[in-house]
Design a protein around this motif. Structure first.
Motif, PDB file in Angstrom:
ATOM      1  N   THR A 242       0.554  -0.993   0.025  1.00 20.38           N
ATOM      2  CA  THR A 242      -0.099   0.142  -0.410  1.00 20.38           C
ATOM      3  C   THR A 242       1.106   0.918  -0.024  1.00 20.38           C
ATOM      4  O   THR A 242       2.203   1.245  -0.014  1.00 20.38           O
ATOM      5  CB  THR A 242      -1.016   0.244   1.380  1.00 20.38           C
ATOM      6  N   LEU A 243       0.220   2.768  -0.082  1.00 15.71           N
ATOM      7  CA  LEU A 243       0.893   3.885   0.295  1.00 15.71           C
ATOM      8  C   LEU A 243       0.841   4.273   1.764  1.00 15.71           C
ATOM      9  O   LEU A 243       1.436   5.562   1.794  1.00 15.71           O
ATOM     10  CB  LEU A 243       0.529   5.174  -0.617  1.00 15.71           C
ATOM     11  N   LEU A 244       0.411   3.381   2.891  1.00 19.16           N
ATOM     12  CA  LEU A 244       0.779   3.915   4.060  1.00 19.16           C
ATOM     13  C   LEU A 244       1.868   3.063   4.154  1.00 19.16           C
ATOM     14  O   LEU A 244       2.816   1.826   3.922  1.00 19.16           O
ATOM     15  CB  LEU A 244      -0.228   3.163   4.020  1.00 19.16           C
ATOM     16  N   SER A 245       2.909   4.329   5.163  1.00 19.83           N
ATOM     17  CA  SER A 245       3.378   3.803   6.371  1.00 19.83           C
ATOM     18  C   SER A 245       4.136   2.631   6.889  1.00 19.83           C
ATOM     19  O   SER A 245       2.779   1.781   7.616  1.00 19.83           O
ATOM     20  CB  SER A 245       4.644   5.026   7.121  1.00 19.83           C
ATOM     21  N   GLU A 246       4.887   1.950   6.782  1.00 21.19           N
ATOM     22  CA  GLU A 246       4.777   0.636   7.692  1.00 21.19           C
ATOM     23  C   GLU A 246       6.209   1.089   9.031  1.00 21.19           C
ATOM     24  O   GLU A 246       6.522   0.074   9.671  1.00 21.19           O
ATOM     25  CB  GLU A 246       5.706  -0.720   6.884  1.00 21.19           C
TER      26      GLU A 246
END
Length: 394
Positions: A242-246
């Protein structure tokens, strides 16, 4: 009692050392140390002298200093040991004939993390395949599965979604040591067997998490500085799709998830508390946080999100928690949620989330906002458990 790794056994056993009379090579990385924190390369130089002729490194490099996927490492001559260091995450992920020339015994000493989406086990199995027609003995110096060898979790990889982070039909938490992965490869995934030997650990038992081993932890890849992070990895690695940060670019990578458009406290109070209760997932707490990634996704942009705190490892199911978080964040963010686009790990066709999941069915589960109970239908593990029982070393 402190666990002794395969490397520890080799270092202490002169008779065992004497069984390897030819030219020696070693596939290793930053975490390839013995119980005294001494690197395997130093020990191999001491044991084998001038017969120690080559070093190989996996993804992230022999020095484990390269951060991201599809960032390759060059071949080099080590400035101190003055022997070649070949990268198996370079223009090739399979050793060439030239790289293997002149080797009689190739040792593998890699700390795996017990999760399908981690490339070291595929560096191992590609090497095993390459050695089918070679007169080379492969010796795996076994190491603990840090998230234990009992708990099996997640869907089995579908063949259509094979990649360098998923080459074999295993679940997300596969429950094997790296030595057992080699044995399963020889039993199930190859047409021809090779000269393989696994040097077993002593005092390791399947219920152990890494802290139970009393061994020192060194990061096996740049974003796993804490052994605790291996327990959240099967959840947070999903967000690479995804384009969420991990959390890369922070001090807590792969333990946190976030995005600039989340207001974590209101989302938590107004939605997540009830969703978690309804899901019946246990053994963890999601804590609202604010963080600032210094590189990779959303670099230098303030993100809000959640840290996964494990309160009981024995009942914590990271794969399920990760899928649950994905579903909740997808529908909370709406148009601000984006799936990452190809390429990912040298696959230029499928969505990265499907490559990571080893299936497109879980993405559809998220998008359709289907209940957590449906995750049961993705886990069909009985046949795999039977296969595992056939090769268990411990």
């Amino acid at each position: 009692m402190k666990v002794k790794t395969g490397l520890d056994i080799l270092v202490k056993d002169k008779n065992l050392q004497s069984e390897f009379n030819g030219k020696v090579a070693l596939l290793c990385h930053n975490a390839s140390i013995d119980s005294t924190y001494t690197h395997a390369v130093l020990k191999f130089k001491e044991i084998f002298g001038d017969r120690f002729v080559k070093i190989f490194g996996p993804q992230h490099g022999f020095s484990t200093d390269v951060q991201d996927n599809m960032i390759e490492t060059n071949h080099t001559i080590h400035p101190y040991f003055n022997i070649p260091v070949y990268s198996l995450y370079s223009e090739t992920r399979i050793p060439t004939d030239e790289m293997l020339e002149g080797i009689n015994h190739l040792f593998i000493d890699l700390q795996d993390i017990g999760c399908r989406m981690y490339t070291y086990i595929y560096t191992l199995t590609l090497l095993l395949e390459k050695c089918i027609d070679k007169d080379i003995q492969i010796i795996v110096l076994d190491r603990p599965n840090p998230i234990n060898g009992i708990d099996i979790e997640g869907n089995i990889l579908e063949k259509a979604f094979e990649s360098f982070i998923g080459l074999h039909p295993i679940p997300v938490r596969h429950g094997m040591t790296i030595g057992e992965v080699a044995l399963m490869h020889q039993n199930l995934w190859t047409k021809e067997k090779i000269n393989l030997r696994v040097i077993k650990m002593q005092h390791w038992s399947r219920e152990m998490f890494f802290e139970d081993t009393k061994l020192p932890w060194l990061l096996p890849s740049p974003n796993l500085a804490r052994a605790e992070s291996t327990c959240t990895f099967p959840a947070t690695v999903l967000f690479e799709g995804t384009l969420l940060s991990e959390g890369r670019g922070t001090s807590q990578p792969l333990e946190i998830v976030g995005h600039p458009k989340i207001e974590a406290f209101s989302f938590y109070e107004n939605q997540l508390v009830n969703s978690i209760k309804k899901s019946k997932l246990k053994g963890f707490v999601l804590r609202p946080i604010t963080f600032l990634p210094t590189f990779q996704k959303h670099a230098n942009a303030i993100c809000n999100g959640f840290q996964i705190h494990i309160t009981d490892k024995k009942i914590f199911n990271p794969w399920r928690v990760g899928q649950f978080m994905m579903r909740e964040l997808y529908h909370h963010l709406g148009n601000d949620f984006k799936w990452k686009e190809p390429p990912y790990e040298y696959n230029y066709t499928h969505k990265p989330i499907d490559i990571i999941n080893g299936s497109d069915k879980l993405r559809h589960w998220v998008e359709n906002n289907e209940p957590v109970e449906m995750l049961d239908s993705f886990e069909n593990l009985e046949a795999y458990k039977n296969q595992l029982n056939e090769i268990k070393l411990y």
